[in-house]
Write a protein that holds these residues in place. Sequence first.
Motif, PDB file in Angstrom:
ATOM      1  N   PHE A  90     -13.420  14.770  25.860  1.00 14.80           N
ATOM      2  CA  PHE A  90     -13.921  13.417  26.091  1.00 14.80           C
ATOM      3  C   PHE A  90     -13.989  12.620  24.787  1.00 14.80           C
ATOM      4  O   PHE A  90     -13.877  11.400  24.799  1.00 14.80           O
ATOM      5  CB  PHE A  90     -15.294  13.455  26.760  1.00 14.80           C
ATOM      6  CG  PHE A  90     -15.220  13.702  28.242  1.00 14.80           C
ATOM      7  CD1 PHE A  90     -14.603  12.785  29.074  1.00 14.80           C
ATOM      8  CD2 PHE A  90     -15.747  14.850  28.798  1.00 14.80           C
ATOM      9  CE1 PHE A  90     -14.518  12.995  30.445  1.00 14.80           C
ATOM     10  CE2 PHE A  90     -15.665  15.081  30.165  1.00 14.80           C
ATOM     11  CZ  PHE A  90     -15.051  14.156  30.995  1.00 14.80           C
ATOM     12  N   THR A  91     -14.152  13.304  23.678  1.00 12.08           N
ATOM     13  CA  THR A  91     -14.098  12.625  22.386  1.00 12.08           C
ATOM     14  C   THR A  91     -12.684  12.112  22.114  1.00 12.08           C
ATOM     15  O   THR A  91     -12.497  10.990  21.624  1.00 12.08           O
ATOM     16  CB  THR A  91     -14.541  13.574  21.249  1.00 12.08           C
ATOM     17  OG1 THR A  91     -15.872  14.043  21.506  1.00 12.08           O
ATOM     18  CG2 THR A  91     -14.524  12.856  19.906  1.00 12.08           C
ATOM     19  N   ILE A  92     -11.674  12.932  22.455  1.00 15.29           N
ATOM     20  CA  ILE A  92     -10.271  12.507  22.330  1.00 15.29           C
ATOM     21  C   ILE A  92     -10.003  11.319  23.242  1.00 15.29           C
ATOM     22  O   ILE A  92      -9.354  10.331  22.841  1.00 15.29           O
ATOM     23  CB  ILE A  92      -9.309  13.663  22.672  1.00 15.29           C
ATOM     24  CG1 ILE A  92      -9.489  14.826  21.686  1.00 15.29           C
ATOM     25  CG2 ILE A  92      -7.863  13.170  22.667  1.00 15.29           C
ATOM     26  CD1 ILE A  92      -9.166  14.490  20.252  1.00 15.29           C
ATOM     27  N   LEU A  93     -10.518  11.392  24.474  1.00 11.42           N
ATOM     28  CA  LEU A  93     -10.351  10.284  25.422  1.00 11.42           C
ATOM     29  C   LEU A  93     -10.987   9.009  24.884  1.00 11.42           C
ATOM     30  O   LEU A  93     -10.435   7.911  25.027  1.00 11.42           O
ATOM     31  CB  LEU A  93     -10.987  10.648  26.772  1.00 11.42           C
ATOM     32  CG  LEU A  93     -10.924   9.574  27.866  1.00 11.42           C
ATOM     33  CD1 LEU A  93      -9.484   9.236  28.216  1.00 11.42           C
ATOM     34  CD2 LEU A  93     -11.694  10.036  29.104  1.00 11.42           C
ATOM     35  N   PHE A  94     -12.136   9.152  24.245  1.00  7.06           N
ATOM     36  CA  PHE A  94     -12.827   8.010  23.647  1.00  7.06           C
ATOM     37  C   PHE A  94     -11.954   7.337  22.589  1.00  7.06           C
ATOM     38  O   PHE A  94     -11.798   6.112  22.573  1.00  7.06           O
ATOM     39  CB  PHE A  94     -14.149   8.489  23.036  1.00  7.06           C
ATOM     40  CG  PHE A  94     -14.788   7.502  22.110  1.00  7.06           C
ATOM     41  CD1 PHE A  94     -15.446   6.382  22.594  1.00  7.06           C
ATOM     42  CD2 PHE A  94     -14.740   7.699  20.735  1.00  7.06           C
ATOM     43  CE1 PHE A  94     -16.028   5.471  21.740  1.00  7.06           C
ATOM     44  CE2 PHE A  94     -15.329   6.799  19.869  1.00  7.06           C
ATOM     45  CZ  PHE A  94     -15.977   5.678  20.379  1.00  7.06           C
ATOM     46  N   LEU A  95     -11.356   8.130  21.705  1.00  3.85           N
ATOM     47  CA  LEU A  95     -10.522   7.584  20.628  1.00  3.85           C
ATOM     48  C   LEU A  95      -9.257   6.912  21.177  1.00  3.85           C
ATOM     49  O   LEU A  95      -8.863   5.841  20.708  1.00  3.85           O
ATOM     50  CB  LEU A  95     -10.150   8.700  19.646  1.00  3.85           C
ATOM     51  CG  LEU A  95     -11.323   9.331  18.877  1.00  3.85           C
ATOM     52  CD1 LEU A  95     -10.841  10.519  18.049  1.00  3.85           C
ATOM     53  CD2 LEU A  95     -12.000   8.306  17.982  1.00  3.85           C
ATOM     54  N   LEU A  96      -8.643   7.534  22.193  1.00  6.19           N
ATOM     55  CA  LEU A  96      -7.462   6.938  22.807  1.00  6.19           C
ATOM     56  C   LEU A  96      -7.809   5.629  23.519  1.00  6.19           C
ATOM     57  O   LEU A  96      -7.035   4.664  23.489  1.00  6.19           O
ATOM     58  CB  LEU A  96      -6.832   7.918  23.810  1.00  6.19           C
ATOM     59  CG  LEU A  96      -6.175   9.176  23.215  1.00  6.19           C
ATOM     60  CD1 LEU A  96      -5.721  10.119  24.324  1.00  6.19           C
ATOM     61  CD2 LEU A  96      -4.995   8.797  22.315  1.00  6.19           C
ATOM     62  N   SER A  97      -8.986   5.589  24.152  1.00  4.23           N
ATOM     63  CA  SER A  97      -9.428   4.381  24.845  1.00  4.23           C
ATOM     64  C   SER A  97      -9.641   3.234  23.871  1.00  4.23           C
ATOM     65  O   SER A  97      -9.311   2.082  24.166  1.00  4.23           O
ATOM     66  CB  SER A  97     -10.723   4.657  25.621  1.00  4.23           C
ATOM     67  OG  SER A  97     -10.537   5.671  26.588  1.00  4.23           O
ATOM     68  N   ILE A  98     -10.207   3.552  22.706  1.00 10.10           N
ATOM     69  CA  ILE A  98     -10.416   2.532  21.674  1.00 10.10           C
ATOM     70  C   ILE A  98      -9.079   1.925  21.243  1.00 10.10           C
ATOM     71  O   ILE A  98      -8.943   0.697  21.124  1.00 10.10           O
ATOM     72  CB  ILE A  98     -11.145   3.146  20.450  1.00 10.10           C
ATOM     73  CG1 ILE A  98     -12.616   3.430  20.780  1.00 10.10           C
ATOM     74  CG2 ILE A  98     -11.043   2.221  19.245  1.00 10.10           C
ATOM     75  CD1 ILE A  98     -13.475   2.200  20.864  1.00 10.10           C
ATOM     76  N   ALA A  99      -8.081   2.786  21.028  1.00  7.04           N
ATOM     77  CA  ALA A  99      -6.765   2.309  20.608  1.00  7.04           C
ATOM     78  C   ALA A  99      -6.128   1.433  21.692  1.00  7.04           C
ATOM     79  O   ALA A  99      -5.578   0.359  21.403  1.00  7.04           O
ATOM     80  CB  ALA A  99      -5.861   3.502  20.290  1.00  7.04           C
ATOM     81  N   ALA A 100      -6.230   1.871  22.946  1.00  4.85           N
ATOM     82  CA  ALA A 100      -5.662   1.098  24.055  1.00  4.85           C
ATOM     83  C   ALA A 100      -6.366  -0.242  24.209  1.00  4.85           C
ATOM     84  O   ALA A 100      -5.737  -1.265  24.496  1.00  4.85           O
ATOM     85  CB  ALA A 100      -5.764   1.906  25.353  1.00  4.85           C
ATOM     86  N   LEU A 101      -7.678  -0.245  24.005  1.00  5.40           N
ATOM     87  CA  LEU A 101      -8.442  -1.493  24.082  1.00  5.40           C
ATOM     88  C   LEU A 101      -7.994  -2.483  23.027  1.00  5.40           C
ATOM     89  O   LEU A 101      -7.886  -3.691  23.290  1.00  5.40           O
ATOM     90  CB  LEU A 101      -9.944  -1.199  23.914  1.00  5.40           C
ATOM     91  CG  LEU A 101     -10.735  -0.901  25.177  1.00  5.40           C
ATOM     92  CD1 LEU A 101     -12.108  -0.348  24.821  1.00  5.40           C
ATOM     93  CD2 LEU A 101     -10.884  -2.148  26.032  1.00  5.40           C
ATOM     94  N   PHE A 102      -7.731  -1.995  21.834  1.00  3.09           N
ATOM     95  CA  PHE A 102      -7.330  -2.875  20.741  1.00  3.09           C
ATOM     96  C   PHE A 102      -6.021  -3.603  21.078  1.00  3.09           C
ATOM     97  O   PHE A 102      -5.909  -4.817  20.929  1.00  3.09           O
ATOM     98  CB  PHE A 102      -7.161  -2.072  19.453  1.00  3.09           C
ATOM     99  CG  PHE A 102      -6.713  -2.894  18.285  1.00  3.09           C
ATOM    100  CD1 PHE A 102      -7.608  -3.678  17.578  1.00  3.09           C
ATOM    101  CD2 PHE A 102      -5.376  -2.897  17.897  1.00  3.09           C
ATOM    102  CE1 PHE A 102      -7.184  -4.447  16.508  1.00  3.09           C
ATOM    103  CE2 PHE A 102      -4.951  -3.661  16.825  1.00  3.09           C
ATOM    104  CZ  PHE A 102      -5.854  -4.439  16.129  1.00  3.09           C
TER     105      PHE A 102
END
Length: 318
Positions: free
Chosen positions: A170-182
């Motif tokens: 879920f930490t990996i998912l969090f980081l990927l989500s941040i990148a996609a949001l940007f």
Amino acid sequence: MTLLFNLLFFVIACVGLILSGSFLVRSLTKISRFLRITEFVAAFVIISLATTVPELFVGISSAISRIPSLSLGNVIGSNIVNLTLVLGIPILLARQIKIESKAVRRDALYMVLLTPLPLILMLLGGQLSRLDGILLLIIFCFFSYKIYKTQRKFPKVLENHIKPLEMFLFTILFLLSIAALFFSAHFVVKYAANLAGNLNFAPLLIGLFLVALGTSLPELVFRATAAIKGHSEMALGNTIGANAANLTLVLGITALIYPIQTDFLSFLIASVFMVVISFVFLTFLESEDRLSWKEGLSLILLYVFFIIIEIYLQKISY
């Protein structure tokens, strides 16, 4: 043809923003459970920040593109949507939301006191300057710290069924989500600016409606889920925290990158409406120990009324 092209890509960018925002909320919800913090603080401090990230990235992108008024409209529009549509729908789905702590009312009062702050700063300086941005960020830090320190007043702790491996994923998912949001936020700003030109609308108005609805959908998903499952403190905490973060963190960072100027009349009307709706929300909280379906319906109708007023004003302006 250009209008349809810009509208299509704007919708695609918004879908990307919504999906990445939803994954961000999901990952941080799991992380909050692993850390075993209380429901209200999780919703106010952690989840509110997660659901505010779309507005934050739109603010950063719009400031870099030198159209920060789009972010200003997004913040005001998001706060209005958060207190009306995005709160009203979960109340209707759950039939009611219980108010289990007096501290919820107190923090709602603090949020209401913060609501007119951008309007006051704009009246004093004619814009939200970089100095205003620093002031807003200081207020955000103070407000968040104060809520975190009062965690003991919200005793209901999130249940932890998360294993260390799941925590890592879920930490990996969090980081990927941040990148996609940007990246999604970048294209939302780009095509929103194009739409403003196609429709002859001010960027503030595009932010008030189209962008605000797009960036508020992660909050709607989270609150609806929380309300249906009986986590009323999480739904209310997210409402209060997201609005406070929008007014301070998002506007503060945006103004720090590039000072915010806009059409004052449109800004004034939307800001006054935001203040009024915040006061109505506080009144509902103070009147009973729950928000019933009647309050939920009233909040939704207030948003409809806001749309009608803004469309009417837009028509008589041109």
